[in-house]
Motif scaffolding. Structure first.
Motif, PDB file in Angstrom:
ATOM      1  N   LEU A  40      69.103 -36.475  21.947  1.00 17.79           N
ATOM      2  CA  LEU A  40      70.551 -36.676  21.890  1.00 17.79           C
ATOM      3  C   LEU A  40      71.243 -35.319  21.865  1.00 17.79           C
ATOM      4  CD1 LEU A  40      70.605 -39.362  19.037  1.00 17.79           C
ATOM      5  CD2 LEU A  40      71.006 -39.788  21.470  1.00 17.79           C
ATOM      6  N   ASN A  41      72.433 -35.287  22.436  1.00 18.19           N
ATOM      7  CA  ASN A  41      73.282 -34.113  22.253  1.00 18.19           C
ATOM      8  C   ASN A  41      74.366 -34.482  21.237  1.00 18.19           C
ATOM      9  OD1 ASN A  41      75.325 -35.546  23.613  1.00 18.19           O
ATOM     10  ND2 ASN A  41      74.770 -34.658  25.589  1.00 18.19           N
ATOM     11  N   GLN A  42      75.241 -33.549  20.945  1.00 20.92           N
ATOM     12  CA  GLN A  42      76.262 -33.809  19.917  1.00 20.92           C
ATOM     13  C   GLN A  42      77.117 -35.026  20.282  1.00 20.92           C
ATOM     14  OE1 GLN A  42      78.565 -30.282  19.102  1.00 20.92           O
ATOM     15  NE2 GLN A  42      76.720 -29.010  18.918  1.00 20.92           N
ATOM     16  N   ARG A  43      77.515 -35.114  21.534  1.00 17.51           N
ATOM     17  CA  ARG A  43      78.391 -36.210  21.938  1.00 17.51           C
ATOM     18  C   ARG A  43      77.668 -37.566  21.842  1.00 17.51           C
ATOM     19  NH1 ARG A  43      83.239 -35.976  23.712  1.00 17.51           N
ATOM     20  NH2 ARG A  43      83.131 -33.834  24.424  1.00 17.51           N
ATOM     21  N   SER A  44      76.438 -37.621  22.335  1.00 15.19           N
ATOM     22  CA  SER A  44      75.725 -38.903  22.296  1.00 15.19           C
ATOM     23  C   SER A  44      75.359 -39.293  20.863  1.00 15.19           C
ATOM     24  CB  SER A  44      74.487 -38.869  23.196  1.00 15.19           C
ATOM     25  OG  SER A  44      73.597 -37.844  22.814  1.00 15.19           O
ATOM     26  N   LEU A  45      75.033 -38.306  20.032  1.00 16.86           N
ATOM     27  CA  LEU A  45      74.754 -38.612  18.628  1.00 16.86           C
ATOM     28  C   LEU A  45      75.994 -39.147  17.932  1.00 16.86           C
ATOM     29  CD1 LEU A  45      72.922 -38.567  16.100  1.00 16.86           C
ATOM     30  CD2 LEU A  45      73.769 -36.247  15.698  1.00 16.86           C
ATOM     31  N   SER A  46      77.126 -38.481  18.133  1.00 12.94           N
ATOM     32  CA  SER A  46      78.354 -38.925  17.470  1.00 12.94           C
ATOM     33  C   SER A  46      78.723 -40.340  17.905  1.00 12.94           C
ATOM     34  CB  SER A  46      79.503 -37.947  17.728  1.00 12.94           C
ATOM     35  OG  SER A  46      79.836 -37.909  19.100  1.00 12.94           O
ATOM     36  N   LYS A  47      78.514 -40.630  19.178  1.00 11.77           N
ATOM     37  CA  LYS A  47      78.811 -41.978  19.678  1.00 11.77           C
ATOM     38  C   LYS A  47      77.838 -43.002  19.087  1.00 11.77           C
ATOM     39  CE  LYS A  47      79.848 -44.370  23.961  1.00 11.77           C
ATOM     40  NZ  LYS A  47      80.018 -44.238  25.397  1.00 11.77           N
ATOM     41  N   GLU A  48      76.557 -42.636  19.007  1.00  6.94           N
ATOM     42  CA  GLU A  48      75.547 -43.573  18.510  1.00  6.94           C
ATOM     43  C   GLU A  48      75.747 -43.929  17.035  1.00  6.94           C
ATOM     44  OE1 GLU A  48      70.715 -43.927  18.230  1.00  6.94           O
ATOM     45  OE2 GLU A  48      71.629 -42.991  19.989  1.00  6.94           O
ATOM     46  N   ILE A  49      76.154 -42.951  16.218  1.00  2.83           N
ATOM     47  CA  ILE A  49      76.305 -43.240  14.788  1.00  2.83           C
ATOM     48  C   ILE A  49      77.752 -43.528  14.399  1.00  2.83           C
ATOM     49  CG2 ILE A  49      74.255 -41.902  14.179  1.00  2.83           C
ATOM     50  CD1 ILE A  49      76.139 -39.683  13.119  1.00  2.83           C
ATOM     51  N   GLY A  50      78.667 -43.450  15.378  1.00  5.05           N
ATOM     52  CA  GLY A  50      80.071 -43.742  15.092  1.00  5.05           C
ATOM     53  C   GLY A  50      80.739 -42.678  14.253  1.00  5.05           C
ATOM     54  N   PHE A  51      80.485 -41.419  14.607  1.00  5.95           N
ATOM     55  CA  PHE A  51      81.039 -40.290  13.856  1.00  5.95           C
ATOM     56  C   PHE A  51      81.853 -39.425  14.807  1.00  5.95           C
ATOM     57  CE2 PHE A  51      80.812 -36.144  11.705  1.00  5.95           C
ATOM     58  CZ  PHE A  51      81.174 -36.518  10.421  1.00  5.95           C
ATOM     59  N   SER A  52      82.882 -38.780  14.296  1.00  7.20           N
ATOM     60  CA  SER A  52      83.773 -37.960  15.109  1.00  7.20           C
ATOM     61  C   SER A  52      83.015 -36.826  15.805  1.00  7.20           C
ATOM     62  CB  SER A  52      84.871 -37.361  14.218  1.00  7.20           C
ATOM     63  OG  SER A  52      85.526 -36.298  14.878  1.00  7.20           O
ATOM     64  N   TYR A  53      83.133 -36.786  17.137  1.00  6.94           N
ATOM     65  CA  TYR A  53      82.473 -35.726  17.899  1.00  6.94           C
ATOM     66  C   TYR A  53      83.033 -34.354  17.519  1.00  6.94           C
ATOM     67  CZ  TYR A  53      81.626 -32.414  21.613  1.00  6.94           C
ATOM     68  OH  TYR A  53      81.307 -31.276  22.297  1.00  6.94           O
ATOM     69  N   SER A  54      84.359 -34.250  17.388  1.00  8.85           N
ATOM     70  CA  SER A  54      84.953 -32.939  17.091  1.00  8.85           C
ATOM     71  C   SER A  54      84.494 -32.421  15.730  1.00  8.85           C
ATOM     72  CB  SER A  54      86.475 -32.997  17.169  1.00  8.85           C
ATOM     73  OG  SER A  54      86.988 -33.911  16.222  1.00  8.85           O
ATOM     74  N   THR A  55      84.353 -33.311  14.759  1.00  7.46           N
ATOM     75  CA  THR A  55      83.875 -32.896  13.439  1.00  7.46           C
ATOM     76  C   THR A  55      82.410 -32.483  13.516  1.00  7.46           C
ATOM     77  OG1 THR A  55      85.433 -34.407  12.377  1.00  7.46           O
ATOM     78  CG2 THR A  55      83.608 -33.612  11.031  1.00  7.46           C
ATOM     79  N   LEU A  56      81.592 -33.258  14.211  1.00 10.23           N
ATOM     80  CA  LEU A  56      80.181 -32.916  14.375  1.00 10.23           C
ATOM     81  C   LEU A  56      80.041 -31.570  15.085  1.00 10.23           C
ATOM     82  CD1 LEU A  56      77.190 -33.734  14.100  1.00 10.23           C
ATOM     83  CD2 LEU A  56      77.416 -34.870  16.326  1.00 10.23           C
TER      84      LEU A  56
END
Length: 137
Positions: free
Chosen positions: A23-39
């Motif tokens: 996973l990259n940051q964007r796909s991880l944030s989408k998968e766990i439902g977390f803000s991409y910009s914060t991640l």
């Protein structure tokens, strides 16, 4: 170990987790439902703190990941076959929440101590200024 070292260690483990899960940051944030910009801010070390919400979502979503490894860097990333995953999920999350609550209490206590020391320092500065006859700006 200071707070920045702890955060850096957590980010390194997060990057290992993303690599393992492909996973990259964007796909991880989408998968766990977390803000991409914060991640992204965390991964680029533009923040001095890491939200409990991120840790909680990672622990909740990836039941094969050892939360002790994720938070403290102890043990292995993956739970071994001897360690129950599904049946012990509530215990695992409870321990995670307890660990984070303890760390938050420690941080709060240290903030209180810093305020006390700042007050003492200001009082001592005033006393020294009075002693030498100068006025504090």
């Amino acid at each position: 170990m200071d707070k920045q070292e702890i955060n850096n260690g957590l980010i390194e483990r997060l990057e290992q987790l993303m690599e393992y899960k492909s996973l990259n940051q964007r796909s991880l944030s989408k998968e766990i439902g977390f803000s991409y910009s914060t991640l992204n801010k965390y991964c680029n070390k533009k923040s001095n703190t890491i939200d409990f919400e991120l840790i909680y979502r990672l622990a909740s979503h990836f039941s094969d990941i050892d939360t002790n490894w994720l938070i403290q860097g102890t043990g292995e990333m993956l739970l071994t076959s001897e360690q129950p995953t599904a049946s012990n999920e509530n215990d695992r999350l409870s321990k995670l929440i307890d660990t984070i609550a303890f760390q938050q209490d420690t941080i709060n206590n240290l903030h209180g101590r810093i305020k006390e020391l700042e007050t003492t320092n200001k009082r001592l500065e005033t006393q020294v200024a009075l002693y030498i006859g100068k006025q504090i700006v």
